[in-house]
Each structure stands twice: as structure tokens, then as C-alpha cells.
Design an enzyme around this catalytic site. Sequence first.
Site, PDB file in Angstrom:
ATOM      1  N   SER A  36      -1.814  -5.720  -2.444  1.00 20.78           N
ATOM      2  CA  SER A  36      -2.437  -4.391  -2.421  1.00 20.78           C
ATOM      3  C   SER A  36      -1.527  -3.283  -2.952  1.00 20.78           C
ATOM      4  O   SER A  36      -2.022  -2.217  -3.308  1.00 20.78           O
ATOM      5  CB  SER A  36      -2.887  -4.051  -1.004  1.00 20.78           C
ATOM      6  OG  SER A  36      -1.819  -4.195  -0.100  1.00 20.78           O
ATOM      7  N   ASP A 318      -2.245   5.202   3.978  1.00 19.42           N
ATOM      8  CA  ASP A 318      -2.822   4.521   5.151  1.00 19.42           C
ATOM      9  C   ASP A 318      -1.719   3.570   5.622  1.00 19.42           C
ATOM     10  O   ASP A 318      -0.702   4.039   6.084  1.00 19.42           O
ATOM     11  CB  ASP A 318      -4.171   3.873   4.840  1.00 19.42           C
ATOM     12  CG  ASP A 318      -4.100   2.817   3.735  1.00 19.42           C
ATOM     13  OD1 ASP A 318      -3.219   2.886   2.875  1.00 19.42           O
ATOM     14  OD2 ASP A 318      -4.937   1.899   3.755  1.00 19.42           O
ATOM     15  N   HIS A 320      -0.468   1.769   3.398  1.00 17.81           N
ATOM     16  CA  HIS A 320       0.180   1.638   2.091  1.00 17.81           C
ATOM     17  C   HIS A 320       0.884   2.932   1.721  1.00 17.81           C
ATOM     18  O   HIS A 320       0.416   4.007   2.092  1.00 17.81           O
ATOM     19  CB  HIS A 320      -0.859   1.289   1.025  1.00 17.81           C
ATOM     20  CG  HIS A 320      -1.623   0.044   1.322  1.00 17.81           C
ATOM     21  ND1 HIS A 320      -2.823   0.050   2.004  1.00 17.81           N
ATOM     22  CD2 HIS A 320      -1.355  -1.251   1.060  1.00 17.81           C
ATOM     23  CE1 HIS A 320      -3.257  -1.198   2.138  1.00 17.81           C
ATOM     24  NE2 HIS A 320      -2.382  -2.005   1.581  1.00 17.81           N
TER      25      HIS A 320
END
Length: 351
Positions: A36, A318, A320
Site C-alpha cells: 500500500s 491514516d 499510512h
Amino acid sequence: MASNYLILCFLSISLSPNIMALRLPPISALYVFGDSLVDSGNNNYLPTKARANFPPFGIDFGGNATGRFTNGKTVVDFIAEYLDLPFSPPYMGLTDDKRSITITGINYASGACGIFNETSKNESCLAFYDQVELFQKTVDYDLRKKYNQTELNYHLSQSLFFVSMGANDYTQNLKKAIRNPDAFAWNLLQEFSTHLQKLYQLGARMFLVNNIPPTGCLPTFAYRTRPQGYCNKTINRLIASYNRKLPVILLNLQFHLPNSTFLHSNYFKFFLQLRRSARNYGIRDIWRPCCPNRTQGDFQCGPYSVPCRNRDTHFFFDIHPSQIVNSIYARRCFNEIAICQPLRRRLGVYA
Ligand SMILES: *[C@@H]1O[C@H](CO)[C@@H](O)[C@H](O)[C@H]1NC(C)=O
Ligand SMILES: *[C@@H]1O[C@H](CO)[C@@H](O)[C@H](O)[C@H]1NC(C)=O
Ligand SMILES: *[C@@H]1O[C@H](CO)[C@@H](O)[C@H](O)[C@H]1NC(C)=O
Ligand SMILES: *[C@@H]1O[C@H](CO)[C@@H](O)[C@H](O)[C@H]1NC(C)=O
Ligand SMILES: *[C@@H]1O[C@H](CO)[C@@H](O)[C@H](O)[C@H]1NC(C)=O
Ligand SMILES: *[C@@H]1O[C@H](CO)[C@@H](O)[C@H](O)[C@H]1NC(C)=O
Ligand SMILES: *[C@@H]1O[C@H](CO)[C@@H](O)[C@H](O)[C@H]1NC(C)=O
């Protein structure tokens, strides 16, 4: 030295040894593999819950929730900018026609997945194995239509292969990793190495490999430590053990694979350094995510959640990193040899 082959050189651009630029030969394409941190929308096309294709993701990307797991650009978007290339589009989002004309690189990364096939098996994301298979399709069905063998070899030798994964393999197998840290790390590295060799066999020559970030510092773990917000040292120590072995593996590959170059990126070190010096960059919160904008709860940035007002003051969007962190990383990777550097024997093992 053969002139049509990549030549890496280093230019000191100031008196300080810390400020040396990473100089690459002209790069014609950026191929991306990972999780991600660098997925640019592949998961939008897969039956997985691990998605970021709804607001407020992309709030600083022209308001477009493209599937990037952050508020703006990812690490590889910034790298593409440094290389003067367009952003590598997600493979899964390209039509057959688009695939056959895309020669500046493609992104195969997939959020939630990792090196082991088993990591996030439930999520139907793309493990490294699957990502390499898709790249093989690109070579066999798309690039071969465009290039003859000589041209294909040349194109691939002028391409940069960015690889960044492994964090999910750790977070999802923590108990196993804690029980036998060395065996776990070596197994993971062996699998990683197998897939890197496959990329080489398909024509890849120049690799930029991220090590694993200190996931013990992610909001989900930092929330539980005392004092709150500190990193979980147990987890970071496990990852540090993997990261110490990684350059050994890469150096070995470089030695055995003719004409290969492996650049190593110490993302782990970057991450911890930036946490310590965050205020110098205007980052005021180093662990609470911007979305959701509260400290309690499950840390899911849900559809249409209201994020914090100024994303640039948060390390995490978030779970990330936020765009500002991605931007600082790319700048430091290209401008400071201490973060991204080619492997040389005496530099093989990092402290
Ligand atoms: C966002 O989407 C709009 C409309 O599709 C497009 O015109 C614009 O270029 C996109 N912005 C970015 C940063 O991709
Ligand atoms: C991973 O999965 C693929 C099929 O999707 C399989 O061919 C391959 O052998 C698997 N790798 C390992 C190490 O199990
Ligand atoms: C995977 O799915 C199975 C069955 O739905 C479930 O029991 C299991 O907890 C899931 N595993 C993870 C890691 O989510
Ligand atoms: C490949 O194409 C180039 C022209 O772009 C040509 O000079 C060369 O001879 C071709 N090589 C082969 C093996 O066909
Ligand atoms: C750190 O993570 C490990 C593994 O999940 C856990 O057992 C431990 O309790 C955590 N430590 C703290 C201080 O939260
Ligand atoms: C290595 O580079 C040289 C010079 O460009 C080339 O002749 C040779 O075929 C390359 N070998 C491999 C295995 O890529
Ligand atoms: C946090 O979200 C609430 C709505 O859930 C919103 O009213 C508030 O302005 C947000 N706080 C910040 C700092 O942006």
C-alpha cells in the site's frame, strides 16, 4: 566501461559528505512492485476490502481518490517526478490497448499484500509472485509487440525497478516472527530473492529496493505503547533484524547476476530520523493519524470521514504516511547517499 550500460556515479555537490546526490543514468521507465505504500490503484479492480478509492483519500491529489493510500502523492509518484517520467499507472486499471502502448513503466503494487503468498490471502490482493507474473505478461504480450529482442533488452536495462514490501508479512505473522526471528527473516528473504531473480530473468537490471519501515511506530501499535505514541520496540527489533540481512542478500544477487545493479534504500532509518526531526519540517503530530482525526477507535479512515484540516502537520494520513512524508523521503533518497545508495562490499551490512 560499456557506454550503453548503466553507469552509476556520485557527485559531491557540497562540502558536507552528507549532501551527495544519487545520480542515475537516464531512466526510460519506472516499474513498481510493492504494497500500500506504493499501490496507485490496483486494488480498486480486485475483490478486496483493502482499498483507498473513496474520499478523503486523494484529498490533496486534485480531490481524486485514485486508490492511493494517502492524501496526495505516493513515494513512487515523487520518484517518477525526479526521473522526469509520468506516474506509473496501475496495471489492473489499464485496458489492453493502453497496456500495449505504455512504455514509461507500470505499477503492479497491491495494498495489504507482501512477499509470502499467504500474507493477506483473504484479501485477494496481489502477492509479489502475482505481481511478477503480471510483469511477465507485460513483457510477453505488450513490450515484445513493440520491441525486437535487442530493443527489449535495452529498454529493460534502462528501466528502474522499484520494490517495496514486507511490512504486511511481519504485521500478519507477528507471533511466528517473534518465536523465531532469524528463521522467519531468512525465509522471507529467500522468497524475496526468488522473485527478484525472476524479474532479472525477465530483463530487469536496475533495482531500487526499500527495506521494511519500523511498523512498530504505526498508529495502531503506537496507540498501545506507554508512554502512548512511542514505537513498539519488540516489533521494530524484529524488522531491524530482517533489514540487517537484506543488503547481504542484495549484494549476493548483484554479484551473481551479470550487469545487475541493486540500490538499497534505508527507509527504516529515514522513517525513524524523520520522527525525531519532524518539527523541522512542520510535522507536529508523529503518530496520531490525520484520518480519522481522533485518537480512539480502530484507526480506519472510512468513506467520507472528515480528516484533519492541515494534512502536512501529520506524519500519518491514516495508518499510512501522509504526502509530506513521501515527498521528504523521495527528496532525501535522491539527495542524500545516506538513505539510498548502491551496494558495495564494504557497505554491505548496515548498523
Ligand atoms: C482528477 O480528476 C480530474 C477529472 O477526472 C482530472 O481532470 C484531473 O487531472 C485529476 N487530477 C489528478 C491530480 O490526477
Ligand atoms: C505462490 O502461488 C503460486 C500460485 O498462485 C504458486 O505457483 C507458487 O508456487 C506459490 N509459491 C509458494 C512459495 O508457495
Ligand atoms: C480469513 O478468512 C477466514 C474465513 O472467512 C477467517 O476465519 C480468518 O480469520 C480470516 N483471516 C484473516 C487474517 O483475516
Ligand atoms: C532491432 O531493431 C533495430 C532497429 O530499431 C535494428 O537495427 C536491429 O537490427 C533489430 N534487431 C533484431 C535482432 O532484429
Ligand atoms: C508490542 O507488540 C507485541 C507483538 O504484538 C506485543 O506482544 C506487545 O505487547 C507490544 N508492546 C507494547 C508495549 O505495546
Ligand atoms: C551485460 O552487458 C554487456 C554490455 O552491454 C552485454 O554485452 C551483455 O550481453 C550483458 N549481459 C547480460 C547477461 O545482461
Ligand atoms: C474532525 O472531524 C470532525 C467531524 O467528525 C470535524 O467537525 C472537525 O473539524 C475535525 N477536526 C479537525 C481538527 O479537522
